[in-house]
Every structure is written in structure tokens, then in C-alpha cells.
Motif scaffolding. Structure first.
Motif, short mmCIF file in Angstrom:
data_model
loop_
_atom_site.label_atom_id
_atom_site.label_comp_id
_atom_site.label_asym_id
_atom_site.label_seq_id
_atom_site.Cartn_x
_atom_site.Cartn_y
_atom_site.Cartn_z
N TYR A 272 0.82 -1.22 0.00
CA TYR A 272 0.00 0.00 0.00
C TYR A 272 0.85 1.26 0.00
O TYR A 272 0.46 2.29 -0.57
N ASP A 273 2.02 1.23 0.64
CA ASP A 273 2.83 2.45 0.75
C ASP A 273 3.38 2.92 -0.59
O ASP A 273 3.81 4.07 -0.71
N ILE B 293 0.15 -5.28 6.02
CA ILE B 293 1.24 -4.87 6.92
C ILE B 293 2.01 -3.75 6.24
O ILE B 293 2.53 -3.92 5.13
N ASP B 294 2.10 -2.61 6.92
CA ASP B 294 2.78 -1.47 6.31
C ASP B 294 3.05 -0.42 7.37
O ASP B 294 2.50 -0.48 8.46
N TYR B 295 3.91 0.53 7.03
CA TYR B 295 4.11 1.64 7.94
C TYR B 295 3.06 2.70 7.60
O TYR B 295 2.76 2.95 6.44
N VAL C 206 0.74 4.88 5.00
CA VAL C 206 -0.55 4.28 4.69
C VAL C 206 -1.61 4.85 5.64
O VAL C 206 -1.41 4.93 6.85
N ASP C 207 -2.73 5.22 5.06
CA ASP C 207 -3.87 5.76 5.79
C ASP C 207 -4.79 4.58 6.14
O ASP C 207 -5.67 4.22 5.35
N PHE C 208 -4.60 3.97 7.32
CA PHE C 208 -5.36 2.77 7.67
C PHE C 208 -6.86 3.01 7.82
O PHE C 208 -7.65 2.15 7.43
N TYR D 136 5.49 -0.10 12.11
CA TYR D 136 4.67 -0.85 11.17
C TYR D 136 3.39 -1.32 11.85
O TYR D 136 3.41 -1.75 13.00
N GLN D 137 2.28 -1.22 11.10
CA GLN D 137 0.97 -1.58 11.60
C GLN D 137 0.40 -2.75 10.81
O GLN D 137 0.76 -2.96 9.65
#
Length: 481
Positions: free
Chosen positions: A254-255, A345-347, A381-383, A464-465
Motif C-alpha cells: 500500500y505504501d 502490513i505497512d508503515y 498508509v492511511d489505515f 509498522y501496523q
């Protein structure tokens, strides 16, 4: 051009006419007044009321300009192909382009994009991802996948999809880590969503793939010798067949999706754009649209619907990623109809994202506009936008998280895994395991590091989330209980 204006009537007609004479008269009159053209259509200085006849008129053509053009005439550009391409887009549009379009061209242009023609991962590349840090990361993703497969009722066939698989390291470690779960291993149809031909070849080797003839047919299939599962490559998620329960892995995917950037101005929220630089030392520059753009009305307005007034008012800059919304929508629709789940999984942040776009080349931050195509571009990334997009797409899915990568991996048992590996490792392997473990779950600088300062391990555990989108029938996936 002036020469053509003067001679074209002669080339088109064999015999003179009053119309031809008039054209020649008008051409010679206009050309003779141009000081840059000498002796092309000379005028004898006498004013003539009637156009002279064709036979009475003589032309003297100076060909020196044709044989020896000025140095600046058609001077070849020294710009790299991607820079030239971006400038041509801006020129064709008659103005600047969005940050999103610039980012997409820089990363995935078919001929010169950053990801397209080379291996950018690992110590020898431009950046290191979690799968390259330690085998334990892919193994823990394997644990999560098996747990979800069991919650799905252990289907006989399942599509295991990875978005942006890099070098294929995560998938290879996942398959090795789950090799003892025979039923799970036999159920897999592996789909790698990858647009880079160069990375597809690397993934083919990493998964130890072989191409073989399908018995009883003229077609071929690709099998991974790590698990015996079939492996297919696709340029986009929508190319992966529907109809089977699905497990989707999107790690640091996603990033890299292109973002639009907006800035608050007296006239409203305007869009940051990219134009050709006026300074000869640079190629491009950021500019601000004079008023809100279509993207402001379409994307920013939609994103603001999911944010509180307080959250909106405190920001001067906002990033919105429409492709992340579209992808989340597609994932939720697929999972809602076919069953299964997706792991992202991304920051990033669990809130509106401000100005986060960055460029990395050879493990160092560089200017986003410098040498496009030579550095990786990414944004936080805008979760929340993923969550809302997924929930809008299907009533049959639940969205869980985000939680930190440290919490996610710890709950799946990475602590026990590292202890088991440390017992049988060499001194060199032990150092690598400790360093890798800290990078995956630690926060900040490793306290135990005694090596070179520039190689100090930096923990990604809280940066990372992790988020999961699952079909409601599967219940709450591990470890989001």
C-alpha cells in the motif's frame, strides 16, 4: 516553414493562374518583410498594384540555412528517458501534473520505472523489507495463514495471493514454515501479483519453480518445488480468478500506491502539483493549483467524510490515496463473496496522513524530485481509509486493527521461534538472529549493538501496523482477539 509558404503553390499546380499569382504575391510580400529571411523572395522595392505574372517573376533561394542549421535547431535532449517522458506529459497537458501521476510514472513506467527492470531489495539494493531481515517474518505470516485456513473450515482448495511479492522471500519462508501441514500445503494455488518482469524472474527462482506439461493437455503449469503448489503471475489483483476461498498478503504494498497531496490555502484546499522547473539546475518543482481541483472534490471530500472536524482543522496538508481505497474495495468484495481474509502490513497511521511522501536511494533519503526513476517513492498508509473502503464495499466482512507489528508477531509466537533458532545457531547466526529479531519487533535503536554506528539496527515493531479484513463467517482472526 517560410520556404514552404513561398514554393508550395509552384509544386501543386503545373500552370499559372490568377489565384496562383495572388498567392505568390502575398507570400513574397510577407516573407520580404521578415529580416530573418534573406533573398528568399526578393522585392525590387517598387510598389506593384497588380501581382506579377508567374513567368515574369524570378526566385533566388538561399540554401545555406538548410545545409547549416543553427546549433540550437533540433538539439538532442540530454534528459534521461523518464525525465523526457514526464516533461512531454506536462507539455502535452499544458500544465503541471498531480503528485499521484508523477509517483505512478516514477515507480511503474513500463520502460523506466523504479520497480520494472531491476532488483531494488536487500542490502545491495535501495531498501530492506521485513522478509529480507529474517526468515522468522515469513514463518509468522505462515502461522497466521494456517490459522485462518483452519477457521475457514480447511477448504480443499484456496487461492493464496501476495501483492507486490518483492523477491519472493516472504512466500518462500511461508511455504517452508508450513511444509509440515500437508492438507494446507496441498490446498494452495499461489498467485503472485507483480507488474515487474525482472522481479517475476527473481520470484520464479526464489520459489524454486519448474514449468511442466499438464497431463492430458497441451498447456503448461508452473510448480513450486517448496510445496508442490501451482504458481501463477498477474499484473493486477483483478486478473486472479474468483470462486475460491482466498488468503491475501499485502506487505509493504500500500505504501507504494500513488497519493494526491493537498494544501490548505485562502481559496480552499488546493492540490500540490509537479511542473517543469524554471531553474536549470533542477528538472521539476512543486507548485500549488490556483483553486481546488477535481481531485479535491472527488478524493479529499470523500476522505474528509471519515474524519472528525477536529482532525481536519488541525492539518495544513493532507495526503489521499484513491488507489488504496479502490484496492481495499476490491479485496473486500472478493473476500465477502468467496470467503477468507486479507492481511495488510505497512508503515502508516491510524488517522489522516499529512505530508509523508519520501524517496529512498541506496538506503538514504533523497529529494523526491531528484533523478526520477532512480529512487523508491513511498508514503504513509492511511489505515482508516482502508477500513472504511472495505466496510463500504461489502456487508460480509469485518475489519480488525490496526495493531503494531510487534504485538502481531509476538502474539503469533516469534519469541519462542527465535529462542529455538538461537539454541542451534553458530555465533554468526546468533548475531544475525538477534539483529533481525530487534528490527522486526523492537522500537528504535537496538540497545545491545556494538558494531559500526551506521549499521545500528532500528526497530520497526511500532512503526509498522497490521490490519486484517476477513469474511464474517471466519470469526476474529489471530491475534486480533
Amino acid at each position: 516553414m517560410m520556404l514552404r509558404r513561398c514554393l508550395t503553390p509552384l509544386l501543386r499546380l503545373r500552370s499559372p493562374s490568377s489565384r496562383v499569382s495572388s498567392l505568390l504575391w502575398n507570400a513574397s510580400t510577407s516573407l520580404s518583410s521578415d529580416p530573418s529571411v534573406e533573398n528568399l523572395c526578393p522585392n525590387d522595392g517598387k510598389e506593384e498594384k497588380e501581382p506579377p505574372s508567374l513567368n515574369a517573376r524570378k526566385f533566388s533561394v538561399d540554401r545555406s540555412g538548410l545545409c547549416n542549421p543553427p546549433e540550437h535547431f533540433h538539439k538532442p535532449s540530454t534528459d534521461p528517458p523518464l525525465v523526457k517522458h514526464l516533461k512531454s506529459i506536462i507539455k502535452f497537458r499544458g500544465g503541471p501534473i498531480s503528485v499521484a501521476e508523477y509517483m505512478e510514472e516514477v515507480l511503474t513506467n513500463p520502460t523506466a520505472g523504479f520497480y520494472i527492470n531491476r532488483d531494488v531489495f536487500g542490502a545491495a539494493g535501495d531498501f530492506i523489507t521485513s522478509p529480507e531481515v529474517s526468515q522468522m517474518f515469513g514463518e509468522m505470516i505462515g502461522v497466521w495463514s494456517v490459522c485462518l485456513w483452519e477457521q475457514m473450515g480447511q477448504p480443499e482448495k484456496v487461492n493464496l495471493i501476495e501483492l507486490g511479492p518483492g523477491r519472493g522471500t516472504l512466500m518462500a519462508d511461508l511455504l517452508r514454515g508450513t511444509s509440515k501441514f500437508d492438507k494446507f500445503k496441498q490446498s494452495l494455488n499461489i498467485h503472485m501479483v507483480e507488474c515487474s518482469p525482472a522481479l517475476q524472474k527473481i520470484q520464479h527462482n526464489t520459489l524454486k519453480c519448474v514449468d511442466e506439461q499438464v497431463p492430458g493437455s497441451g498447456s503448461k503449469q508452473t510448480l513450486s518445488m517448496l510445496s508442490g503448489a501451482t504458481v501463477s503471475w498477474h499484473a493486477a489483483l483483478e486478473q486472479v480468478p474468483l470462486g475460491l476461498p482466498t488468503i491475501i498478503i499485502a506487505h509493504e504494498f500500500y505504501d507504494a500506491l500513488p497519493v494526491h497531496q493537498f494544501q490548505k490555502a485562502p481559496q480552499g484546499w488546493c492540490e500540490k502539483m509537479i511542473d517543469v522547473a524554471e531553474d536549470s539546475t533542477k528538472e521539476f518543482r512543486f507548485v500549488l493549483s490556483p483553486c481546488p481541483t477535481a481531485a479535491t472534490m472527488l478524493y479529499l471530500k470523500k476522505r474528509f467524510m471519515w474524519a472528525s472536524a477536529e482532525e481536519r482543522e488541525k492539518l495544513e496538508h493532507v495526503e489521499v490515496c484513491p488507489k488504496a481505497m479502490e484496492l481495499s474495495h476490491a479485496i473486500a468484495k472478493r473476500i465477502g463473496s468467496d470467503g477468507g481474509g486479507a492481511l495488510i502490513i505497512d508503515y502508516g497511521q491510524n488517522q489522516l496522513v499529512s505530508d509523508s511522501l519520501q524517496a529512498i536511494r541506496k538506503h538514504k533519503f533523497v529529494d523526491v524530485l531528484e533523478e526520477p526513476g532512480s529512487a523508491d517513492l513511498s508514503a504513509y498508509v492511511d489505515f482508516p481509509s482502508i477500513k472504511h473502503s472495505a466496510e463500504e464495499a461489502s456487508e460480509n466482512v469485518f475489519v480488525h486493527g490496526p495493531i503494531s507489528q510487534s504485538q502481531f508477531l509476538g502474539s503469533l509466537g516469534i519469541n519462542f521461534r527465535v529462542e529455538a533458532l538461537l539454541q542451534n545457531g553458530t555465533e554468526e547466526q546468533v548475531d544475525a538472529l538477534r539483529t533481525g529479531y530487534w528490527r522486526l519487533v523492537g522500537d528504535g535503536v537496538a540497545p545491545f549493538w556494538e558494531g559500526p554506528e551506521e549499521q545500528t539496527p532500528i526497530g520497526m515493531g511500532t512503526r509498522y501496523q497490521v490490519m486484517a479484513i476477513v469474511n464474517k463467517r471466519q470469526g476474529v482472526p489471530a491475534p486480533f482477539h
